[in-house]
Scaffold this motif. Structure first.
Motif, mmCIF file in Angstrom:
data_model
loop_
_atom_site.group_PDB
_atom_site.id
_atom_site.type_symbol
_atom_site.label_atom_id
_atom_site.label_comp_id
_atom_site.label_asym_id
_atom_site.label_seq_id
_atom_site.Cartn_x
_atom_site.Cartn_y
_atom_site.Cartn_z
ATOM 1 N N LYS A 108 -1.486 -1.483 -0.609
ATOM 2 C CA LYS A 108 -0.157 -1.996 -0.978
ATOM 3 C C LYS A 108 -0.116 -3.519 -1.042
ATOM 4 O O LYS A 108 0.720 -4.083 -1.738
ATOM 5 N N TRP A 109 -1.007 -4.190 -0.329
ATOM 6 C CA TRP A 109 -0.994 -5.653 -0.293
ATOM 7 C C TRP A 109 -1.733 -6.292 -1.471
ATOM 8 O O TRP A 109 -1.747 -7.500 -1.609
ATOM 9 N N LEU A 110 -2.344 -5.461 -2.335
ATOM 10 C CA LEU A 110 -2.989 -6.005 -3.540
ATOM 11 C C LEU A 110 -1.920 -6.465 -4.517
ATOM 12 O O LEU A 110 -0.889 -5.831 -4.676
ATOM 13 N N ASP A 111 -2.206 -7.566 -5.215
ATOM 14 C CA ASP A 111 -1.288 -8.104 -6.213
ATOM 15 C C ASP A 111 -1.999 -8.099 -7.565
ATOM 16 O O ASP A 111 -2.835 -7.226 -7.822
ATOM 17 N N LYS A 112 -1.761 -9.068 -8.361
ATOM 18 C CA LYS A 112 -2.283 -9.173 -9.722
ATOM 19 C C LYS A 112 -3.822 -9.152 -9.746
ATOM 20 O O LYS A 112 -4.471 -9.801 -8.938
ATOM 21 N N GLU A 113 -4.376 -8.423 -10.710
ATOM 22 C CA GLU A 113 -5.825 -8.421 -10.881
ATOM 23 C C GLU A 113 -6.267 -9.699 -11.587
ATOM 24 O O GLU A 113 -5.650 -10.113 -12.565
ATOM 25 N N VAL A 114 -7.323 -10.327 -11.070
ATOM 26 C CA VAL A 114 -7.851 -11.566 -11.658
ATOM 27 C C VAL A 114 -9.345 -11.437 -11.976
ATOM 28 O O VAL A 114 -10.034 -12.445 -12.144
ATOM 29 N N ARG A 119 -14.301 -5.829 -8.751
ATOM 30 C CA ARG A 119 -13.008 -6.231 -9.299
ATOM 31 C C ARG A 119 -12.335 -7.122 -8.261
ATOM 32 O O ARG A 119 -12.530 -6.957 -7.058
ATOM 33 N N LYS A 120 -11.551 -8.066 -8.763
ATOM 34 C CA LYS A 120 -10.963 -9.108 -7.923
ATOM 35 C C LYS A 120 -9.448 -9.137 -8.114
ATOM 36 O O LYS A 120 -8.961 -9.006 -9.236
ATOM 37 N N PHE A 121 -8.727 -9.321 -6.999
ATOM 38 C CA PHE A 121 -7.262 -9.293 -7.002
ATOM 39 C C PHE A 121 -6.703 -10.412 -6.121
ATOM 40 O O PHE A 121 -7.320 -10.790 -5.133
ATOM 41 N N LEU A 122 -5.519 -10.867 -6.470
ATOM 42 C CA LEU A 122 -4.769 -11.715 -5.557
ATOM 43 C C LEU A 122 -4.156 -10.807 -4.494
ATOM 44 O O LEU A 122 -4.083 -9.596 -4.668
ATOM 45 N N VAL A 123 -3.722 -11.412 -3.393
ATOM 46 C CA VAL A 123 -3.166 -10.663 -2.277
ATOM 47 C C VAL A 123 -1.728 -11.130 -2.044
ATOM 48 O O VAL A 123 -1.458 -12.325 -2.014
ATOM 49 N N LYS A 124 -0.798 -10.165 -1.896
ATOM 50 C CA LYS A 124 0.637 -10.455 -1.781
ATOM 51 C C LYS A 124 1.033 -11.102 -0.461
ATOM 52 O O LYS A 124 1.895 -11.959 -0.409
ATOM 53 N N ASN A 125 0.440 -10.620 0.633
ATOM 54 C CA ASN A 125 0.852 -11.049 1.971
ATOM 55 C C ASN A 125 -0.303 -10.829 2.938
ATOM 56 O O ASN A 125 -1.381 -10.418 2.525
#
Length: 157
Positions: free
Chosen positions: A131-137, A7-13
């Motif tokens: 916690k640094w994970l963002d939206k799932e892509v 699974r792949k996610f964007l990262v917040k920071n």
């Protein structure tokens, strides 16, 4: 030969950097980036690989993968034959529970993009989300490295 489930996610920071236990530079190109199969050449530090990946399932989580280590000098020559553009990134490894997240910070035409992947043993496997994970892509083709080599992040509208 194996089946890759991820699974792949964007990262917040960049908080992930403090949790990283290893980082490495990657340079990779695609000899073939067809939607049904990709053939990738990757150089990581002092090792190199050729990888063939099949088409993802409908959810984008699972696909065939075959990889073999090759000579670094040969890999450098093969990169010259690759489709434009060569991907360069730093990969950070972060342990979270029983899973390892691979976080890629991209450079050059993909600068500003940071993507995290986690490999799973089944599509429905639970994992601890940092916690640094963002939206799932997961399954969004534009985030595949083979797509980023054709339409880099800098050219997204």
């Amino acid at each position: 030969m194996s089946v890759e489930i991820e699974r792949k996610f964007l990262v917040k920071n960049d908080a992930f950097k403090k949790e990283s236990y290893q980082k490495k530079m990657l340079k990779q190109g695609y000899l073939n980036s067809d939607k049904n199969r990709t053939v990738r050449i990757r150089i990581t530090d002092d090792t190199a690989f050729i990888t063939i990946k099949g088409k993802s399932n409908k959810a984008g989580t699972t696909r065939f993968e075959w990889e073999k280590e090759i000579n670094k000098t040969e890999a450098e020559k093969l990169l010259l034959l690759c489709e434009p553009t060569i991907i360069e990134k730093t990969r950070f490894l972060i342990q979270k529970g029983k899973h390892v997240f691979e976080v890629d910070e991209f450079y050059n035409d993909n600068k500003g993009l940071i993507v995290a992947e986690v490999e799973l043993t089944s599509e429905n496997e639970n994992f601890e989300k940092p916690k640094w994970l963002d939206k799932e892509v997961t399954g969004d083709l534009k985030y595949y490295n083979s797509s980023l080599s054709k339409l880099p992040f800098k050219d997204w509208k």
